[in-house]
Scaffold this motif. Sequence first.
Motif, PDB file in Angstrom:
ATOM      1  N   GLU A 114       0.834  -1.206   0.000  1.00  0.00           N
ATOM      2  CA  GLU A 114       0.000   0.000   0.000  1.00  0.00           C
ATOM      3  C   GLU A 114       0.868   1.257   0.000  1.00  0.00           C
ATOM      4  OE1 GLU A 114      -3.403   2.134   2.820  1.00  0.00           O
ATOM      5  OE2 GLU A 114      -2.838   0.049   3.166  1.00  0.00           O
ATOM      6  N   HIS A 115       1.972   1.215   0.761  1.00  0.00           N
ATOM      7  CA  HIS A 115       2.898   2.353   0.852  1.00  0.00           C
ATOM      8  C   HIS A 115       4.322   1.861   0.625  1.00  0.00           C
ATOM      9  CE1 HIS A 115      -0.096   5.058   2.819  1.00  0.00           C
ATOM     10  NE2 HIS A 115      -0.544   3.926   3.333  1.00  0.00           N
ATOM     11  N   VAL A 116       5.144   2.731   0.031  1.00  0.00           N
ATOM     12  CA  VAL A 116       6.568   2.465  -0.133  1.00  0.00           C
ATOM     13  C   VAL A 116       7.343   3.577   0.558  1.00  0.00           C
ATOM     14  CG1 VAL A 116       8.477   2.386  -1.783  1.00  0.00           C
ATOM     15  CG2 VAL A 116       6.357   1.162  -2.274  1.00  0.00           C
ATOM     16  N   VAL A 117       8.365   3.185   1.344  1.00  0.00           N
ATOM     17  CA  VAL A 117       9.248   4.148   2.007  1.00  0.00           C
ATOM     18  C   VAL A 117      10.652   3.971   1.444  1.00  0.00           C
ATOM     19  CG1 VAL A 117      10.281   4.890   4.174  1.00  0.00           C
ATOM     20  CG2 VAL A 117       7.885   4.166   4.127  1.00  0.00           C
ATOM     21  N   GLY A 132       3.232  14.540  -6.185  1.00  0.00           N
ATOM     22  CA  GLY A 132       2.998  13.959  -7.497  1.00  0.00           C
ATOM     23  C   GLY A 132       2.886  12.452  -7.486  1.00  0.00           C
ATOM     24  N   LEU A 133       3.256  11.807  -6.377  1.00  0.00           N
ATOM     25  CA  LEU A 133       3.127  10.353  -6.244  1.00  0.00           C
ATOM     26  C   LEU A 133       2.218  10.047  -5.060  1.00  0.00           C
ATOM     27  CD1 LEU A 133       6.833   9.164  -6.704  1.00  0.00           C
ATOM     28  CD2 LEU A 133       5.035   9.235  -8.428  1.00  0.00           C
ATOM     29  N   ARG A 134       1.418   9.012  -5.192  1.00  0.00           N
ATOM     30  CA  ARG A 134       0.559   8.598  -4.083  1.00  0.00           C
ATOM     31  C   ARG A 134       1.251   7.513  -3.270  1.00  0.00           C
ATOM     32  NH1 ARG A 134      -4.965   6.974  -6.841  1.00  0.00           N
ATOM     33  NH2 ARG A 134      -5.534   6.499  -4.678  1.00  0.00           N
ATOM     34  N   ASN A 135       1.246   7.687  -1.971  1.00  0.00           N
ATOM     35  CA  ASN A 135       1.741   6.664  -1.042  1.00  0.00           C
ATOM     36  C   ASN A 135       3.212   6.323  -1.243  1.00  0.00           C
ATOM     37  OD1 ASN A 135      -0.868   6.538  -0.033  1.00  0.00           O
ATOM     38  ND2 ASN A 135      -1.437   4.775  -1.295  1.00  0.00           N
ATOM     39  N   TYR A 136       3.984   7.309  -1.696  1.00  0.00           N
ATOM     40  CA  TYR A 136       5.433   7.127  -1.836  1.00  0.00           C
ATOM     41  C   TYR A 136       6.111   8.107  -0.886  1.00  0.00           C
ATOM     42  CZ  TYR A 136      10.022   6.297  -3.925  1.00  0.00           C
ATOM     43  OH  TYR A 136      11.332   5.942  -4.134  1.00  0.00           O
ATOM     44  N   TRP A 137       6.981   7.587  -0.016  1.00  0.00           N
ATOM     45  CA  TRP A 137       7.530   8.366   1.088  1.00  0.00           C
ATOM     46  C   TRP A 137       9.049   8.356   1.056  1.00  0.00           C
ATOM     47  CZ3 TRP A 137       3.662  10.411   4.266  1.00  0.00           C
ATOM     48  CH2 TRP A 137       2.390   9.865   4.065  1.00  0.00           C
ATOM     49  N   ALA A 138       9.641   9.480   1.405  1.00  0.00           N
ATOM     50  CA  ALA A 138      11.096   9.585   1.497  1.00  0.00           C
ATOM     51  C   ALA A 138      11.529   9.601   2.953  1.00  0.00           C
ATOM     52  CB  ALA A 138      11.586  10.863   0.804  1.00  0.00           C
ATOM     53  N   ALA A 139      12.639   8.940   3.227  1.00  0.00           N
ATOM     54  CA  ALA A 139      13.316   9.002   4.529  1.00  0.00           C
ATOM     55  C   ALA A 139      14.804   8.928   4.225  1.00  0.00           C
ATOM     56  CB  ALA A 139      12.870   7.872   5.440  1.00  0.00           C
ATOM     57  N   ALA A 140      15.312   9.990   3.633  1.00  0.00           N
ATOM     58  CA  ALA A 140      16.653   9.967   3.049  1.00  0.00           C
ATOM     59  C   ALA A 140      17.486  11.153   3.534  1.00  0.00           C
ATOM     60  CB  ALA A 140      16.550   9.993   1.516  1.00  0.00           C
ATOM     61  N   ALA A 141      18.791  11.087   3.228  1.00  0.00           N
ATOM     62  CA  ALA A 141      19.735  12.172   3.532  1.00  0.00           C
ATOM     63  C   ALA A 141      19.783  12.495   5.020  1.00  0.00           C
ATOM     64  CB  ALA A 141      19.405  13.427   2.723  1.00  0.00           C
ATOM     65  N   VAL A 142      19.603  11.473   5.861  1.00  0.00           N
ATOM     66  CA  VAL A 142      19.671  11.682   7.313  1.00  0.00           C
ATOM     67  C   VAL A 142      21.134  11.511   7.713  1.00  0.00           C
ATOM     68  CG1 VAL A 142      18.657  11.079   9.542  1.00  0.00           C
ATOM     69  CG2 VAL A 142      17.358  10.686   7.436  1.00  0.00           C
ATOM     70  N   MET A 143      21.920  12.569   7.493  1.00  0.00           N
ATOM     71  CA  MET A 143      23.360  12.437   7.711  1.00  0.00           C
ATOM     72  C   MET A 143      23.714  12.240   9.187  1.00  0.00           C
ATOM     73  SD  MET A 143      24.261  15.509   9.242  1.00  0.00           S
ATOM     74  CE  MET A 143      25.995  15.171   9.142  1.00  0.00           C
ATOM     75  N   ALA A 144      22.878  12.747  10.094  1.00  0.00           N
ATOM     76  CA  ALA A 144      23.109  12.559  11.535  1.00  0.00           C
ATOM     77  C   ALA A 144      22.158  11.488  12.048  1.00  0.00           C
ATOM     78  CB  ALA A 144      22.909  13.881  12.274  1.00  0.00           C
ATOM     79  N   THR A 150       8.305  10.618  13.013  1.00  0.00           N
ATOM     80  CA  THR A 150       7.640  11.597  12.152  1.00  0.00           C
ATOM     81  C   THR A 150       6.993  10.921  10.954  1.00  0.00           C
ATOM     82  OG1 THR A 150       9.134  13.383  12.808  1.00  0.00           O
ATOM     83  CG2 THR A 150       8.042  13.610  10.681  1.00  0.00           C
ATOM     84  N   LEU A 151       7.748  10.062  10.276  1.00  0.00           N
ATOM     85  CA  LEU A 151       7.221   9.441   9.064  1.00  0.00           C
ATOM     86  C   LEU A 151       6.107   8.448   9.393  1.00  0.00           C
ATOM     87  CD1 LEU A 151       7.696   9.691   6.049  1.00  0.00           C
ATOM     88  CD2 LEU A 151       9.112   7.660   6.162  1.00  0.00           C
ATOM     89  N   ALA A 152       6.252   7.715  10.482  1.00  0.00           N
ATOM     90  CA  ALA A 152       5.199   6.768  10.865  1.00  0.00           C
ATOM     91  C   ALA A 152       3.897   7.506  11.178  1.00  0.00           C
ATOM     92  CB  ALA A 152       5.659   5.946  12.064  1.00  0.00           C
ATOM     93  N   GLN A 153       3.993   8.620  11.890  1.00  0.00           N
ATOM     94  CA  GLN A 153       2.790   9.422  12.155  1.00  0.00           C
ATOM     95  C   GLN A 153       2.185   9.935  10.859  1.00  0.00           C
ATOM     96  OE1 GLN A 153       4.378  12.431  14.776  1.00  0.00           O
ATOM     97  NE2 GLN A 153       3.747  11.345  16.621  1.00  0.00           N
ATOM     98  N   TRP A 154       3.016  10.365   9.955  1.00  0.00           N
ATOM     99  CA  TRP A 154       2.555  10.909   8.674  1.00  0.00           C
ATOM    100  C   TRP A 154       1.793   9.840   7.892  1.00  0.00           C
ATOM    101  CZ3 TRP A 154       6.707  14.743   6.593  1.00  0.00           C
ATOM    102  CH2 TRP A 154       6.087  15.796   5.901  1.00  0.00           C
ATOM    103  N   ILE A 155       2.345   8.630   7.839  1.00  0.00           N
ATOM    104  CA  ILE A 155       1.727   7.544   7.078  1.00  0.00           C
ATOM    105  C   ILE A 155       0.419   7.107   7.724  1.00  0.00           C
ATOM    106  CG2 ILE A 155       1.996   5.131   6.383  1.00  0.00           C
ATOM    107  CD1 ILE A 155       5.024   5.683   6.117  1.00  0.00           C
ATOM    108  N   ILE A 156       0.437   6.920   9.022  1.00  0.00           N
ATOM    109  CA  ILE A 156      -0.710   6.327   9.712  1.00  0.00           C
ATOM    110  C   ILE A 156      -1.783   7.358  10.054  1.00  0.00           C
ATOM    111  CG2 ILE A 156      -1.422   5.143  11.847  1.00  0.00           C
ATOM    112  CD1 ILE A 156       1.335   3.731  11.801  1.00  0.00           C
ATOM    113  N   GLU A 157      -1.367   8.524  10.520  1.00  0.00           N
ATOM    114  CA  GLU A 157      -2.318   9.513  11.031  1.00  0.00           C
ATOM    115  C   GLU A 157      -2.585  10.654  10.060  1.00  0.00           C
ATOM    116  OE1 GLU A 157      -0.562  10.636  14.740  1.00  0.00           O
ATOM    117  OE2 GLU A 157      -0.615   8.571  15.520  1.00  0.00           O
ATOM    118  N   GLY A 158      -1.832  10.725   8.984  1.00  0.00           N
ATOM    119  CA  GLY A 158      -2.056  11.764   7.986  1.00  0.00           C
ATOM    120  C   GLY A 158      -1.195  12.988   8.147  1.00  0.00           C
ATOM    121  N   GLN A 159      -0.780  13.305   9.375  1.00  0.00           N
ATOM    122  CA  GLN A 159       0.104  14.428   9.656  1.00  0.00           C
ATOM    123  C   GLN A 159       0.914  14.100  10.898  1.00  0.00           C
ATOM    124  OE1 GLN A 159      -0.079  16.531   6.596  1.00  0.00           O
ATOM    125  NE2 GLN A 159       0.631  17.865   8.224  1.00  0.00           N
ATOM    126  N   PRO A 160       2.174  14.507  10.947  1.00  0.00           N
ATOM    127  CA  PRO A 160       2.971  14.307  12.164  1.00  0.00           C
ATOM    128  C   PRO A 160       2.608  15.329  13.234  1.00  0.00           C
ATOM    129  CG  PRO A 160       4.299  15.353  10.454  1.00  0.00           C
ATOM    130  CD  PRO A 160       2.965  15.068   9.836  1.00  0.00           C
TER     131      PRO A 160
END
Length: 806
Positions: free
Chosen positions: A197-200, A337-349, A360-370
């Motif tokens: 359903e979702h891709v991260v 522009g994409l549905r249900n496609y999520w980024a979790a990238a460039a986390v240098m720290a 943050t991302l889990a809240q965004w996916i499940i609850e609609g907003q963090p």
Amino acid sequence: MKSTTQVCVIGGGVVGCSVLYHLTKLGWNDVMLLERSELTSGSTWHAAGGFHTLNGDTNMAALQGYTIRLYKELEEITGMSCGLHHVGGITLADSQERFDMLKAERAKHRYMGLETEILSPSEIKQMAELVNVDGIVGGLFDPLDGHLDPAGTTHAYAKAARMAGAEIVTHCMVRETNPRPDGSWDVVTDKGTIHAEHVVNAGGLWAREVAAMAGVYLPLLPMAHQYIVTDDIPEIANRATEFPHIMDPGGESYMRQEGRGLCIGFYEKPCEAWSVDGTPWGFGHELLNDQFEKIEDSIAFAYARVPVLETAGVKSVIHGPFTFAPDGNPLVGPVTGLRNYWAAAAVMAGFSQGGGVGLTLAQWIIEGQPDQNTFALDVARFGKWTTPDYTIPKVIENYQNRFSVSFPNEELPAARPFRTTQMYDIFKGMNAVFGQQYGLEVVNYFAPEGEEPYETPTFRRSNAWEAVRQEVMAVREAVGINEIQNFGKFRVTGPNARAWLDKIMAGRIPKPGRVALSPMLEPSGRLIGDFTISCLAEGDFQITASYGAQDYHLRWFEQHLESGSGVRVRNVSDRRTGFQIAGPNARELLRRVTRADVSAEVFRFMDVRRMTIGMADAVVQRLSYTGDLGYEIFVAPESQRHLWHVLTEAGQDLGLRPFGMRAMMSLRLDKGFGSWLREYSPDYTPAETGLDRFINWKKPEDFIGRKAAEDERSKGPRRKLCTFLVEAEDADVVAYEPIWIDGKVEGFCTSGGYSHLTGKSVAIGFVPTERIAEGLRAEIEILGAMRPATLYTKPLFDPDGARMRG
């Protein structure tokens, strides 16, 4: 391996494992993670493992604080050790400017509840006796700094996720990600296809390549980072307690204890971008060749700062890549522009931020907003305009400046100019000093003839002060002209456009020929935009907001468009441009360049008209962010230069003068107007900021966020924005300075500056509602000094709005 899942996380580093764990923590257990090799392959396994809470952005600091607190929870859940060492950290300042920055950071921490402390050189020596404090002005101590075991922590995330039902598949190579018409995805791997359903995308070093499978470009780049671990050092081995972290920005280095020796890492100026054209799929647990020549100057500096290093042998050298975005913050959230496609990238720290990113991302996916304001890490902040040849120099610049003093007025030069308007060469010929917003060159001010067009970076008032003052006075006394390309602009059309806007916007939707202001809310009632809505005709609206938030806003619009509604939303930010004119002579200037009737009786305040200016078709609306009599004139980009010449020729004897964003920010303070991501942001609500006065409580539509806004209206906000006059010296409020009342920190500043019209320093900030009163005496901490401040409730300029509306 299962063939269907709610969420498929691609990438098994610390970030991917954190996302997976947080999805299960919030109640989703039909989730899985795919890793092409072993967990931690990539940047995670060779990370130095340091963590700290300090960050110039308060939301990022809160995210980092959550991450650090999470580690003990992970240990309790899993029974595994994260190898935690809370040793505290000291950031050194070897110049007054750097010490000013530390004092400004310490002021922020007061209202954030962080127990940091400014140290003198002698106090630094007491805490870290091996540090040579010659040339040190002072330092900042953070007791929460520490380090951990990167592999152990990542596996703890993974175990916690598995315990809650998540599946992790290693040695599983993703080949394709293909969207289905219903918004779900087919993830094609070398072990079969998974319907998700979702891709991260938590691909780390390979996030660019994973994004490309979905037709997306993510602006990130791996950088080669090097640190060394010494042999045993007797002075370290014989200490009763562990040596604190030492951040030495002047030497581009950080240092911590590793066993009985020291670990020293560098952010060197002669740095190296790695795998510019793509990360090899076969790379994983390898290291790069040692390159001591890159860090020899930094090593020499470190030896001078900690002399015992000179006699210490080198046990190992770690040289490996990790990823940066152009501004150093992560790229997180739904990709526009994409549905249900999520980024979790460039986390240098990753070990400072990975936990917060996962939550943050889990809240965004499940609850609609963090729960938190995510704009600092939102992938939408870069839109669709970035390219690899923009990203490369910006990432290199960010790496090189990782430990540099960050000034509030500084404009970094790499990859500029890139995006420009038709006016760029004309303004450059007028000695303009440019800033940038969303990659676009924007005039900050016009330097005097013969003076270098450069604003000196500083925490205090800069060399731009006099030029900006003259621009401000031209607006207030005659008429000023300012480019308005840097608004985000959308056309909303269709027979149901009004009904759709009534749902999206909390405010009144204007009738044809009129303009209205409206906040836009998320379901929690927090602000996600403050818009100007212009009704050009029934079923045809232009809405404007922050230029830098256009992709963020477009994503929200697209998420709330219903198929078959007949509503069309187009981002026309770069297809509508022009100028605003403002000041007492603005109406006369407009009258000279059009055949339309622009008299006050016909063209009223908050009216919008189509008219011809010179030979150009234009949309003109009567309002101005300066708070003065003013007009915004929008034309097609190909007509902009013509419009400029028409206006400037007609305004020669009216005192017409161009002004930039520095003057604009001073002018808006005269009226107490808020600014996006300063006073108005997802951190705040309409009632707190005063934008509730623009909510149309009587409209029947159930606009997004209505219930939350009405609940707050019935209870009243706990805090509100107020404006203060500050008895400042040579430095004004920037943001997040604490507001002291009766010896206690009771609030904080959102922005401030100097009102050139009144000759006063102004601050805007939040204060508890019950403390608000005309003339309230307070103190605002600016660069470590307590400055008396007085609350006032009426605008400094045109308090009754007679000139603005007249």
